[in-house]
Write a protein that holds these residues in place. Structure first.
Motif, short mmCIF file in Angstrom:
data_model
loop_
_atom_site.label_atom_id
_atom_site.label_comp_id
_atom_site.label_asym_id
_atom_site.label_seq_id
_atom_site.Cartn_x
_atom_site.Cartn_y
_atom_site.Cartn_z
N UNK A 67 0.82 -1.21 0.00
CA UNK A 67 0.00 0.00 0.00
C UNK A 67 0.86 1.26 0.00
N UNK A 68 1.94 1.25 0.77
CA UNK A 68 2.84 2.42 0.76
C UNK A 68 3.50 2.55 -0.61
N UNK A 69 3.85 1.42 -1.22
CA UNK A 69 4.48 1.46 -2.54
C UNK A 69 3.57 2.04 -3.59
N UNK A 70 2.29 1.66 -3.58
CA UNK A 70 1.34 2.20 -4.55
C UNK A 70 1.16 3.71 -4.34
N UNK A 71 1.09 4.13 -3.07
CA UNK A 71 0.98 5.57 -2.79
C UNK A 71 2.21 6.32 -3.31
N UNK A 72 3.39 5.73 -3.13
CA UNK A 72 4.62 6.37 -3.60
C UNK A 72 4.63 6.48 -5.12
N UNK A 73 4.14 5.45 -5.81
CA UNK A 73 4.06 5.52 -7.27
C UNK A 73 3.19 6.69 -7.71
N UNK A 74 2.08 6.89 -7.00
CA UNK A 74 1.20 8.01 -7.34
C UNK A 74 1.92 9.34 -7.27
N UNK A 75 2.68 9.56 -6.18
CA UNK A 75 3.44 10.81 -6.04
C UNK A 75 4.52 10.92 -7.11
N UNK A 76 5.24 9.82 -7.31
CA UNK A 76 6.36 9.84 -8.25
C UNK A 76 5.89 10.08 -9.68
#
Length: 496
Positions: A67-76
């Protein structure tokens, strides 16, 4: 100055071109087709979303990592593709720089700088590392291969990839602003104590709530096997647990050396109340769905409780205490986690229900908060004699973290303090401002939110009587509440 910038730009260009030539000079191999396939698989983050689904299949750190990884992809992705590419337009490398068999069939037409693929790859892997380092080690070669594939197939310069990687790292760490990394392990407790050893369960009274936790899982057999001489009782339908246990202890004074409890936080809170009233140590057997209190104490399994009870090791922790006065008379309550007025209990129940469906704490809390605030009614009250208008009031046993939205853990269980929080209702658009500040991660500086660490606080309702909730259990109608921290009020068996 501008001349220096142009010279630096030319130097970077020469480095980029030299590295591209070195890559182009590599001999043809099976890796060429593999890298092309890998590069295409990462289009629009598809590779990372698939890996996130695999990680999320298992509850625990890997699910949080996904879940943190998917959120980070959104920001990136937003930073690289929507901002970076528009601010820094750059031509893609010429196709002729690489052999034809290495080129992608469909070359991208957007700006070359920065690399969105690299940003997503590094963001996902870095974010996963924050929750599950082992999973990140396995993912790191894949992320590196995706990033290099963009140069190997001739669609990005090396500096595009480096810039994308930097954006990815920043995006992963940005997730901590909204979703702080939680501390793993028990809360700190300074005072260790020697307690009565309960090797066979002599003198141990255990209350088992078979309706707590996973349906169909009754810990009674495990408890009887661990303590064959213990007395096991169950909640009597329609009867208050505190009253039931108090009567049980009254019939055998001096024979009971400790009280045990197998159940969720609500059951634990009731039994802890009796333990504190009778000055008896508590044997904690985590058998609920979430077991917040057991995790804070540092008792994760029955085996840990058995070991501590056999050796007689334990700790002393603080409890919260509230004197209650109102239309239904005067009484008092102990609480191991929280007490509250207003919509907070409803919010907690909804959040825990979502967590039980494997939602992470922060999103579950946000949804629960918004739904609760929509139905909330303001409360006019006095705090230590000063008038306030609030939507809800929270009092925690000990100082909770984080200090903004969604208190979920306690660094210590012996601080001698209460955590007082409330949401103001006397500020225009306070509910909307609260939600926006929560989403922006600026709640601790918002005018609609107040938090203080106190040893005690007096609350008097000015408009009507309300029911207090302690550890999620609804109490009597009342108008005056005096909260206080009681240092060292409860001894618990725990390994030290």
């Amino acid at each position: 100055m501008f001349g220096q910038v142009r010279r630096t730009g030319r130097q970077v260009g020469r480095v980029d071109l030299d590295l591209m030539h070195r890559s182009a000079a590599l001999s043809r191999s099976r890796a060429d087709d593999a890298l092309k396939t890998l590069s295409r698989s990462a289009n629009k983050g598809r590779l990372w979303f698939a890996l996130a689904a695999l990680l999320a299949a298992r509850k625990g750190p890997t699910r949080r990592a996904a879940l943190r990884g998917v959120a980070a992809i959104g920001f990136a992705s937003a930073s690289a593709n929507l901002v970076g590419k528009n601010l820094f337009p750059r031509r893609r490398p010429a196709a002729e720089l690489l052999p034809e068999h290495r080129r992608l069939t469909k070359r991208p037409t957007s700006s070359s700088f920065p690399s969105g693929h690299s940003a997503s790859a590094v963001a996902f892997t870095t974010a996963v590392a924050m929750e599950s380092p082992g999973a990140a080690i396995a993912l790191a070669p894949v992320a590196a291969a995706v990033a290099y594939s963009r140069m190997h197939t001739g669609v990005h310069w090396p500096t595009d990839i480096a810039a994308g990687a930097a954006i990815g790292v920043g995006a992963a760490y940005a997730t901590r602003h909204w979703w702080p990394k939680t501390h793993e392990g028990p809360a700190h407790v300074t005072e260790s104590v020697r307690l009565a050893a309960l090797e066979e369960g002599d003198g141990l009274l255990v209350l088992v709530n078979p309706h707590s936790g996973t349906a169909g899982v009754d810990p009674t057999d495990e408890i009887k096997a661990s303590w064959p001489r213990a007395t096991v009782v169950y909640p009597e339908p329609g009867r208050d647990l505190v009253e039931q246990l108090s009567e049980e202890l009254g019939t055998s004074p001096g024979d009971i050396k400790a009280i045990g409890v197998a159940g969720g936080d609500g059951t634990v809170a009731a039994v802890a109340t009796v333990a504190a009233e009778f000055d008896l140590p508590l044997v904690l057997i985590p058998a609920g769905t979430l077991n917040h209190f057991a995790r804070d104490v540092g008792v994760e399994s029955t085996a840990e409780s058995v070991e501590a009870a056999h050796t007689g090791t334990g700790v002393r922790i603080d409890l919260g205490y509230v004197d209650i006065s109102g239309v239904e008379g005067s009484t008092h309550r102990w609480f191991v986690n929280t007490a509250s007025l207003g919509g907070y209990p409803e919010m907690v129940r909804l959040r825990e229900r979502l967590e039980g469906r494997n939602w992470p704490k922060w999103p579950a809390g946000a949804i629960a908060l918004i739904r609760t605030l929509r139905r909330a009614q303001p409360i006019r009250l006095e705090l230590n004699g000063k008038s306030h208008l609030v939507w809800m009031l929270f009092v925690g046993n000990g100082t909770y973290k984080p200090k903004g939205f969604g208190p979920t853990r306690r660094p210590a269980l012996d601080s001698g303090l209460l955590d007082l929080r409330y949401l103001r209702a006397d500020v225009p658009y306070s509910r909307s401002r609260f939600v926006l500040a929560t989403l922006a991660g600026t709640l601790v500086t918002s005018h609609v939110y107040r938090q203080r660490d106190v040893r005690s606080v007096r609350v008097r309702l000015l408009d009507e009587h309300r029911r207090i909730a302690t550890d999620g259990e609804v109490g009597p109608l009342a108008e005056e509440f005096e909260f206080s921290a009681r240092p060292g009020a409860l001894a618990i068996y725990r390994g030290v």
